[in-house]
Design an enzyme around this catalytic site. Sequence first.
Site, PDB file in Angstrom:
ATOM      1  N   ASP A 310      25.125  26.671  42.714  1.00 49.19           N
ATOM      2  CA  ASP A 310      24.483  25.741  43.803  1.00 49.19           C
ATOM      3  C   ASP A 310      25.042  24.533  43.541  1.00 49.19           C
ATOM      4  O   ASP A 310      25.768  24.179  42.539  1.00 49.19           O
ATOM      5  CB  ASP A 310      22.885  25.903  43.505  1.00 49.19           C
ATOM      6  CG  ASP A 310      22.199  25.557  44.833  1.00 49.19           C
ATOM      7  OD1 ASP A 310      23.051  25.209  45.923  1.00 49.19           O
ATOM      8  OD2 ASP A 310      21.139  25.956  45.061  1.00 49.19           O
ATOM      9  N   GLU A 503      14.326  21.794  51.168  1.00 58.68           N
ATOM     10  CA  GLU A 503      14.214  21.601  49.621  1.00 58.68           C
ATOM     11  C   GLU A 503      13.120  20.774  49.140  1.00 58.68           C
ATOM     12  O   GLU A 503      11.963  20.653  49.652  1.00 58.68           O
ATOM     13  CB  GLU A 503      15.691  21.215  49.220  1.00 58.68           C
ATOM     14  CG  GLU A 503      16.752  22.246  49.709  1.00 58.68           C
ATOM     15  CD  GLU A 503      17.946  22.122  49.076  1.00 58.68           C
ATOM     16  OE1 GLU A 503      18.094  21.623  48.004  1.00 58.68           O
ATOM     17  OE2 GLU A 503      19.032  22.315  49.410  1.00 58.68           O
TER      18      GLU A 503
HETATM   19  C1  BGC Z   1      20.685  24.888  48.099  1.00 54.95           C
HETATM   20  C2  BGC Z   1      21.335  26.012  48.635  1.00 54.95           C
HETATM   21  C3  BGC Z   1      22.447  26.002  49.508  1.00 54.95           C
HETATM   22  C4  BGC Z   1      23.322  24.846  48.956  1.00 54.95           C
HETATM   23  C5  BGC Z   1      24.712  24.589  49.912  1.00 54.95           C
HETATM   24  C6  BGC Z   1      21.828  23.774  47.875  1.00 54.95           C
HETATM   25  O1  BGC Z   1      21.289  22.392  47.834  1.00 54.95           O
HETATM   26  O2  BGC Z   1      20.051  24.867  47.188  1.00 54.95           O
HETATM   27  O3  BGC Z   1      20.239  27.060  48.956  1.00 54.95           O
HETATM   28  O4  BGC Z   1      23.142  27.075  49.777  1.00 54.95           O
HETATM   29  O5  BGC Z   1      22.957  23.785  48.797  1.00 54.95           O
HETATM   30  O6  BGC Z   1      24.164  23.877  51.138  1.00 54.95           O
HETATM   31  C1  BGC Z   2      23.629  18.820  51.543  1.00 50.50           C
HETATM   32  C2  BGC Z   2      22.980  20.250  51.282  1.00 50.50           C
HETATM   33  C3  BGC Z   2      22.741  20.633  49.921  1.00 50.50           C
HETATM   34  C4  BGC Z   2      22.019  19.081  49.410  1.00 50.50           C
HETATM   35  C5  BGC Z   2      21.586  19.281  47.957  1.00 50.50           C
HETATM   36  C6  BGC Z   2      23.073  17.762  51.036  1.00 50.50           C
HETATM   37  O1  BGC Z   2      23.722  16.552  51.012  1.00 50.50           O
HETATM   38  O2  BGC Z   2      23.956  18.671  52.614  1.00 50.50           O
HETATM   39  O3  BGC Z   2      23.585  21.424  51.902  1.00 50.50           O
HETATM   40  O4  BGC Z   2      21.910  21.532  49.748  1.00 50.50           O
HETATM   41  O5  BGC Z   2      22.729  17.956  49.505  1.00 50.50           O
HETATM   42  O6  BGC Z   2      21.091  18.287  47.302  1.00 50.50           O
END
Ligand code: BGC
Ligand code: BGC
Length: 612
Positions: A310, A503
């Site tokens: 991830d 998130e």
């Molecule tokens: C998320 C994932 C996601 C990735 C890419 C992460 O923060 O936990 O679910 O696929 O970002 O955007």
């Molecule tokens: C991104 C997301 C990712 C996240 C993780 C963001 O800046 O756009 O895709 O999941 O950071 O912390």
Amino acid sequence: MRERSKRTLAGGAIVAAASLALLLASCAGLSRPGKGAAYRNPGLSADERAADLLSRMTLEEKVGQMAQADRQFLESDEDIARYALGSILSGGGSAPGVNTAEGWADMYDGFQEIALSSRLGIPVIYGIDAVHGNNNVRGATIFPHQIGLGAAGDEDLVERIGRATAIEVAATGIDWNFAPCLAVPRDERWGRTYEGYGEEPGLVSRLGAAAVRGYQGGDLSDGKTILATAKHFIADGGTAGGRDRGDSKLSEEELRGIHLPPYVDSVAAGVGSAMTSYSSVNGAKMHGNGELVQGLLRGELGFSGFVVSDWAGLEELPGEYEDQIAAGINAGIDMVMIPEDYKRFIETTLGLVRSGAIPEARIDEAVSRILKAKFELALFERPFADRSLLSEVGSPEHRKLAREAVSKSVVVLKNGGILPLKADGLKNVLVTGPLADNLGAQCGGWTISWQGENGAVTEGTTILEALRSALGDGVTVYTSLKDAEGVKLDAAVAVIGERPYAEGRGDSRTLALPSSHIETVKNVKAAGIPLVTVLISGRPLIVTEAIDASDAFVAAWLPGTEGAGVADVLLGAVSPSGKLPVSWPRSVEQVPVNVGDAVYDPLFPFGYGLSW
Ligand code: BGC
Ligand code: BGC
């Protein structure tokens, strides 16, 4: 969108990066395989082609294949060829300057052209979170978030949505979806509850596998399908207190009984990739958990695709950067979502292989799997976006499917005999509440931007717009009690709910709504108007007061762009069939409460939902 990194590299890193560039440049001195090279022959199997290609690669090119950078962190697009990068992603909201489907296709083709100019001409595999439609793209169809599809509980519907999403993604050139989320959310305080289908493993398993079939179709090489990802392995939905990226304290029985079944079914459905979870299982971070990644997922389940980490997930492991990279790759991660400093990742990994900290056989295994997926997707034969699909992005047909999904996902929790509203008996109707005319709130997080946003974020129909058009010219719609002063209102619809979030920013200790939302409901009630309350939310909330004050109460989850699906149920065009995919708690103190608990006394049980 994230700012481009302003971090200055330490002196040593600059020298390292420079020597790396030199090294890679020297690859250019190596011969370029001719057109007759075995790996270019589509008549051979993906395995044969991957083996041939691997045998021609330098260590630098191999490590490059394992690297995934976000497009926003590319220092120069040419770095794709210079460092032989294997993959690019768009994180939430990481969109090209022109955010149209065509703008995405142009960007994708530009990157692909550069990748093809590298010595071996290996196309990149481009990944994106198309978690409820191709949700970063303005104008795309936005389907209900997964929890809504859990309420609909319809495998065929989920598969059809997967297919439509695949087409809207493939139209932009993109090959790979970071979906479905196979989380089994057991505590709705978790901000990612809505990304899962529900709290019951069987439901998640059935719908997860249907999504995989929808995204990947029968033939990954047909240009209308995309690679799916089973995420986040494993037990992301089981963390203590519902804390995002937290620790799931579980017995072996709970791990296997609750969180594993969706992976069994998605692996059986042929899911092409899996993503490790930020969270831990009994204190051990999943990104470094060889026992569960190599042992359980690969060994026991027989997963044969590739594992991606991830976003910066390896950097959450203990130790220095070197330790983190070695631990992650040795635990079975094949591709690293870096996503920022790809030079540092490549340089570090090369050093670790040279010192023996990462066996070269592990690199070969990882790269073979990545290459195999590229051959299966026919990226060598058809590296560019298929522009003939562009007209399907946000098409009437896909929006119709989304509307169907919305109407099937709505759960009627209470009906004091006022639903469905009989349009012919109505003259004056109040449609009010903070979310009545709020497309962004309807869509939730992971829509145009990572966190999502209130307001007119993209094209679609709000619940107010849908009701207005369905009620027709014969009915006057008022949007506030004040506007309707002196008018005899026949019915009211109040739309309340959560702001968009994604998130950890959606983690909640209270599961409460701002008091202004509850006040709206109470004020309408006090005015004595028959009232239907519609809740827009990613999860059950503690809104008992609002439920009590309403004559009818409907959970609409995060329906997406097609608000007409909600109107279809309220006005009786569709009779409701949605059932709760999660138990609805009486109080936040009662959380976690899940079907199958020894003591089980929620406000509304799992599977509840009225019809007429
Ligand atoms: C998320 C994932 C996601 C990735 C890419 C992460 O923060 O936990 O679910 O696929 O970002 O955007
Ligand atoms: C991104 C997301 C990712 C996240 C993780 C963001 O800046 O756009 O895709 O999941 O950071 O912390």
